[in-house]
Each structure stands twice: as structure tokens, then as C-alpha cells.
Design a protein around this motif. Structure first.
Motif, PDB file in Angstrom:
ATOM      1  N   SER A  59       0.837  -1.200   0.000  1.00 52.44           N
ATOM      2  CA  SER A  59       0.000   0.000   0.000  1.00 52.44           C
ATOM      3  C   SER A  59       0.868   1.244   0.000  1.00 52.44           C
ATOM      4  CB  SER A  59      -0.892   0.010   1.246  1.00 52.44           C
ATOM      5  OG  SER A  59      -0.105   0.183   2.410  1.00 52.44           O
ATOM      6  N   ASN A  60       0.219   2.418  -0.015  1.00 53.15           N
ATOM      7  CA  ASN A  60       0.955   3.676  -0.009  1.00 53.15           C
ATOM      8  C   ASN A  60       1.506   4.037   1.365  1.00 53.15           C
ATOM      9  OD1 ASN A  60       0.340   3.932  -2.679  1.00 53.15           O
ATOM     10  ND2 ASN A  60      -1.212   5.520  -2.422  1.00 53.15           N
ATOM     11  N   ASP A  61       1.061   3.341   2.399  1.00 58.16           N
ATOM     12  CA  ASP A  61       1.454   3.686   3.760  1.00 58.16           C
ATOM     13  C   ASP A  61       2.802   3.055   4.091  1.00 58.16           C
ATOM     14  OD1 ASP A  61       1.475   4.672   6.273  1.00 58.16           O
ATOM     15  OD2 ASP A  61      -0.191   3.481   7.046  1.00 58.16           O
ATOM     16  N   ILE A  62       3.844   3.541   3.424  1.00 60.43           N
ATOM     17  CA  ILE A  62       5.168   2.950   3.549  1.00 60.43           C
ATOM     18  C   ILE A  62       5.718   3.089   4.962  1.00 60.43           C
ATOM     19  CG2 ILE A  62       7.535   3.045   2.676  1.00 60.43           C
ATOM     20  CD1 ILE A  62       6.329   4.329   0.121  1.00 60.43           C
ATOM     21  N   GLU A  63       5.491   4.255   5.569  1.00 59.23           N
ATOM     22  CA  GLU A  63       6.106   4.530   6.865  1.00 59.23           C
ATOM     23  C   GLU A  63       5.430   3.773   8.015  1.00 59.23           C
ATOM     24  OE1 GLU A  63       8.003   8.828   6.892  1.00 59.23           O
ATOM     25  OE2 GLU A  63       6.014   8.883   5.937  1.00 59.23           O
ATOM     26  N   LYS A  64       4.371   3.041   7.714  1.00 64.20           N
ATOM     27  CA  LYS A  64       3.763   2.195   8.731  1.00 64.20           C
ATOM     28  C   LYS A  64       4.689   1.041   9.092  1.00 64.20           C
ATOM     29  CE  LYS A  64      -0.425  -0.492   9.720  1.00 64.20           C
ATOM     30  NZ  LYS A  64      -1.744  -0.926   9.179  1.00 64.20           N
ATOM     31  N   ALA A  65       5.445   0.552   8.108  1.00 62.87           N
ATOM     32  CA  ALA A  65       6.315  -0.600   8.318  1.00 62.87           C
ATOM     33  C   ALA A  65       7.794  -0.243   8.342  1.00 62.87           C
ATOM     34  CB  ALA A  65       6.067  -1.654   7.238  1.00 62.87           C
ATOM     35  N   TYR A  66       8.152   0.953   7.837  1.00 60.25           N
ATOM     36  CA  TYR A  66       9.555   1.320   7.696  1.00 60.25           C
ATOM     37  C   TYR A  66       9.848   2.684   8.296  1.00 60.25           C
ATOM     38  CZ  TYR A  66      10.845  -2.466   4.506  1.00 60.25           C
ATOM     39  OH  TYR A  66      11.131  -3.693   3.961  1.00 60.25           O
ATOM     40  N   VAL A  67      11.064   2.824   8.805  1.00 58.79           N
ATOM     41  CA  VAL A  67      11.609   4.128   9.162  1.00 58.79           C
ATOM     42  C   VAL A  67      12.473   4.565   7.989  1.00 58.79           C
ATOM     43  CG1 VAL A  67      13.105   5.418  10.727  1.00 58.79           C
ATOM     44  CG2 VAL A  67      11.614   3.626  11.630  1.00 58.79           C
ATOM     45  N   LEU A  68      12.121   5.684   7.377  1.00 59.81           N
ATOM     46  CA  LEU A  68      12.810   6.153   6.177  1.00 59.81           C
ATOM     47  C   LEU A  68      13.781   7.278   6.519  1.00 59.81           C
ATOM     48  CD1 LEU A  68       9.777   6.310   3.700  1.00 59.81           C
ATOM     49  CD2 LEU A  68      11.331   4.388   4.140  1.00 59.81           C
TER      50      LEU A  68
ATOM     51  N   LEU B 278      17.994   6.561  -0.347  1.00 59.90           N
ATOM     52  CA  LEU B 278      17.302   6.543   0.934  1.00 59.90           C
ATOM     53  C   LEU B 278      17.605   5.227   1.612  1.00 59.90           C
ATOM     54  CD1 LEU B 278      14.570   4.534   1.162  1.00 59.90           C
ATOM     55  CD2 LEU B 278      13.693   6.164  -0.471  1.00 59.90           C
ATOM     56  N   ASP B 279      17.485   5.232   2.925  1.00 58.55           N
ATOM     57  CA  ASP B 279      17.679   4.039   3.730  1.00 58.55           C
ATOM     58  C   ASP B 279      16.371   3.730   4.437  1.00 58.55           C
ATOM     59  OD1 ASP B 279      19.724   2.081   4.941  1.00 58.55           O
ATOM     60  OD2 ASP B 279      18.693   2.882   6.698  1.00 58.55           O
ATOM     61  N   ALA B 280      15.881   2.509   4.304  1.00 56.85           N
ATOM     62  CA  ALA B 280      14.621   2.091   4.927  1.00 56.85           C
ATOM     63  C   ALA B 280      14.909   0.951   5.901  1.00 56.85           C
ATOM     64  CB  ALA B 280      13.625   1.639   3.866  1.00 56.85           C
ATOM     65  N   LYS B 281      14.560   1.152   7.158  1.00 54.24           N
ATOM     66  CA  LYS B 281      14.754   0.124   8.172  1.00 54.24           C
ATOM     67  C   LYS B 281      13.391  -0.368   8.656  1.00 54.24           C
ATOM     68  CE  LYS B 281      19.254   1.756   9.814  1.00 54.24           C
ATOM     69  NZ  LYS B 281      19.962   0.639   9.129  1.00 54.24           N
ATOM     70  N   PRO B 282      13.158  -1.672   8.635  1.00 53.24           N
ATOM     71  CA  PRO B 282      11.860  -2.215   9.069  1.00 53.24           C
ATOM     72  C   PRO B 282      11.633  -1.983  10.559  1.00 53.24           C
ATOM     73  CG  PRO B 282      13.422  -3.984   8.699  1.00 53.24           C
ATOM     74  CD  PRO B 282      14.078  -2.737   8.199  1.00 53.24           C
TER      75      PRO B 282
ATOM     76  N   SER C 254      11.288  -8.961  11.035  1.00 54.58           N
ATOM     77  CA  SER C 254      11.728  -8.861   9.647  1.00 54.58           C
ATOM     78  C   SER C 254      13.053  -9.585   9.459  1.00 54.58           C
ATOM     79  CB  SER C 254      11.888  -7.392   9.244  1.00 54.58           C
ATOM     80  OG  SER C 254      12.436  -7.290   7.935  1.00 54.58           O
ATOM     81  N   THR C 255      13.221 -10.239   8.310  1.00 51.80           N
ATOM     82  CA  THR C 255      14.479 -10.925   8.021  1.00 51.80           C
ATOM     83  C   THR C 255      15.515  -9.982   7.424  1.00 51.80           C
ATOM     84  OG1 THR C 255      13.647 -11.589   5.841  1.00 51.80           O
ATOM     85  CG2 THR C 255      13.340 -13.144   7.666  1.00 51.80           C
ATOM     86  N   PHE C 256      15.125  -8.701   7.210  1.00 54.68           N
ATOM     87  CA  PHE C 256      16.036  -7.729   6.633  1.00 54.68           C
ATOM     88  C   PHE C 256      16.423  -6.662   7.641  1.00 54.68           C
ATOM     89  CE2 PHE C 256      14.378  -9.712   2.908  1.00 54.68           C
ATOM     90  CZ  PHE C 256      15.411  -9.633   1.982  1.00 54.68           C
ATOM     91  N   GLN C 257      17.691  -6.298   7.641  1.00 50.60           N
ATOM     92  CA  GLN C 257      18.173  -5.230   8.501  1.00 50.60           C
ATOM     93  C   GLN C 257      17.879  -3.863   7.901  1.00 50.60           C
ATOM     94  OE1 GLN C 257      22.331  -5.844   9.258  1.00 50.60           O
ATOM     95  NE2 GLN C 257      22.015  -7.730  10.416  1.00 50.60           N
ATOM     96  N   SER C 258      18.086  -3.753   6.584  1.00 46.69           N
ATOM     97  CA  SER C 258      17.874  -2.460   5.931  1.00 46.69           C
ATOM     98  C   SER C 258      17.732  -2.643   4.427  1.00 46.69           C
ATOM     99  CB  SER C 258      19.047  -1.501   6.217  1.00 46.69           C
ATOM    100  OG  SER C 258      20.235  -1.971   5.615  1.00 46.69           O
TER     101      SER C 258
END
Length: 205
Positions: free
Chosen positions: A117-126, A138-142, A147-151
Motif C-alpha cells: 500500500s501507499n502507507d510505507i512509513e507504517k512498516a519502515y523508518v525512512l 534513501l535508507d529504509a529500516k523495518p 523482519s528478516t532484513f536489517q535495511s
């Protein structure tokens, strides 16, 4: 080591303004302004040792929200399909299909940045990560600890997502580069349906 990264997922070209914003604004712009895309991609997965590097390539199609098809053609024949409700992963080499609920599979995975969805910042810190090699990053951290991903790093040029760099919790770095990208193409609904071939093992998670 097979390319099971969800991508997922993908670059979009948007209407070009006269000046270019930072990485966060470009990400939000292309997610908000694009309904579909298709592109060729190359993918390189590097482990903690450089000798473990694996390369792959293929084609990706996305119909937002939640529908996508990643087809790997080299070096493995593999298909990953999101049909809006389920995620299907078909490995032709071992004749096996893995099925997951799509919302659980996407979650805060990199695919959610592009196919969700468009609500990216709900799941990520940008966070804007400046400019390098002619790209705005940009750097996105879950936010989720599961999450299995660090960034995830994303590099843009003139509102076009050119590359994604994914670091997971297993010490691997995945770099996905996109080319021959087409924005908002008309994609057949059949591309986002998957029926397991006869005779393959189907594993539900």
C-alpha cells in the motif's frame, strides 16, 4: 544459494519535475503515482565471503497493491507470484511449490515498499542517505523485529528507481538493478494467477 529475495521488489518512472527531490520524496512519489510496472532485472547476492557471490536475472511485473510476478531465467528457473491473497514460489529444478499468505509474506519485506500500500512509513523508518554515483539514496529500516532484513537502500535518478541494496539478518547483501523499465503498462490479470503444475510437491506455510 538461490535468489529467494522478495523483492521483491522494482522501479517506476514518474512524471519528471524540473528539479529532483531527495530519495524519500522520490520513493513516495513513484509509489503514489504508479499502478503497474514491468522491467528486466539483474540480481547479485553476496555472502560474508566474496566467493559466495551468486548472480541471477529475469523479468518482473507488478500490479499494485499486492500483485506481482518475478520470473528468474538465469541461472535458475524460478517463479514468484503474488495474486493479492497468496504468495506462490515455484522452483522448477526441484519441482516444488511453496504457498504462503500474502500479507504475512509481504509484511515489512522489501516487496512491501513497492507492491504494498501507499502507507510505507507504517512498516519502515525512512531516512535520506544523500547522493552517490549520480543517484539520490534513501535508507529504509523495518520497524518489525521479526523482519528478516536489517535495511533496504534505494537509489533514484530523476524519479526512477535504479537499484535496491538489501541487507538481511544472515550476512547477505542483495543488489537488484532494473533496466528496460515500462511504467503503468497494461498487464493481463492472468500474469498474477498461479496454478501448480501437475506432479509437483505443494508445501503450505
Amino acid at each position: 544459494m538461490k535468489p529467494y529475495t522478495l523483492p521483491l521488489l522494482l522501479s517506476l518512472l514518474l512524471n519528471s519535475p524540473t528539479s529532483w527531490a531527495g530519495g524519500i520524496e522520490q520513493l513516495k512519489a513513484f509509489v503514489a503515482g504508479s499502478d503497474s510496472l514491468q522491467a528486466d532485472f539483474t540480481q547479485q547476492v553476496t555472502g560474508q565471503r566474496a566467493a559466495n557471490s551468486q548472480q541471477a536475472s529475469g523479468h518482473v511485473m507488478i500490479q499494485r497493491p499486492g500483485k506481482f510476478r518475478w520470473t528468474y531465467t538465469k541461472p535458475y528457473d524460478q517463479v514468484i507470484v503474488g495474486d493479492g491473497q497468496k504468495l506462490w514460489l515455484y522452483d522448477k529444478d526441484i519441482e516444488q511449490v511453496t504457498v504462503k499468505k500474502l500479507d504475512q509474506a509481504l509484511g515489512s519485506s522489501p516487496a512491501a515498499l513497492l507492491a504494498g500500500s501507499n502507507d510505507i512509513e507504517k512498516a519502515y523508518v525512512l531516512k535520506d542517505a544523500g547522493s552517490k554515483d549520480g543517484l539520490d539514496w534513501l535508507d529504509a529500516k523495518p520497524k518489525s523485529s521479526e523482519s528478516t532484513f536489517q535495511s533496504v537502500k534505494m537509489g533514484f535518478a530523476k524519479n526512477e528507481l535504479v537499484v535496491m541494496e538489501l541487507k538481511d539478518n544472515f550476512g547477505q547483501t542483495t543488489v537488484i538493478r532494473f533496466n528496460k523499465l515500462e511504467r503503468n503498462p497494461k498487464l493481463s490479470a492472468d500474469q498474477f494467477k498461479f496454478v501448480p503444475p501437475k506432479g509437483v510437491d505443494v508445501i503450505s506455510e
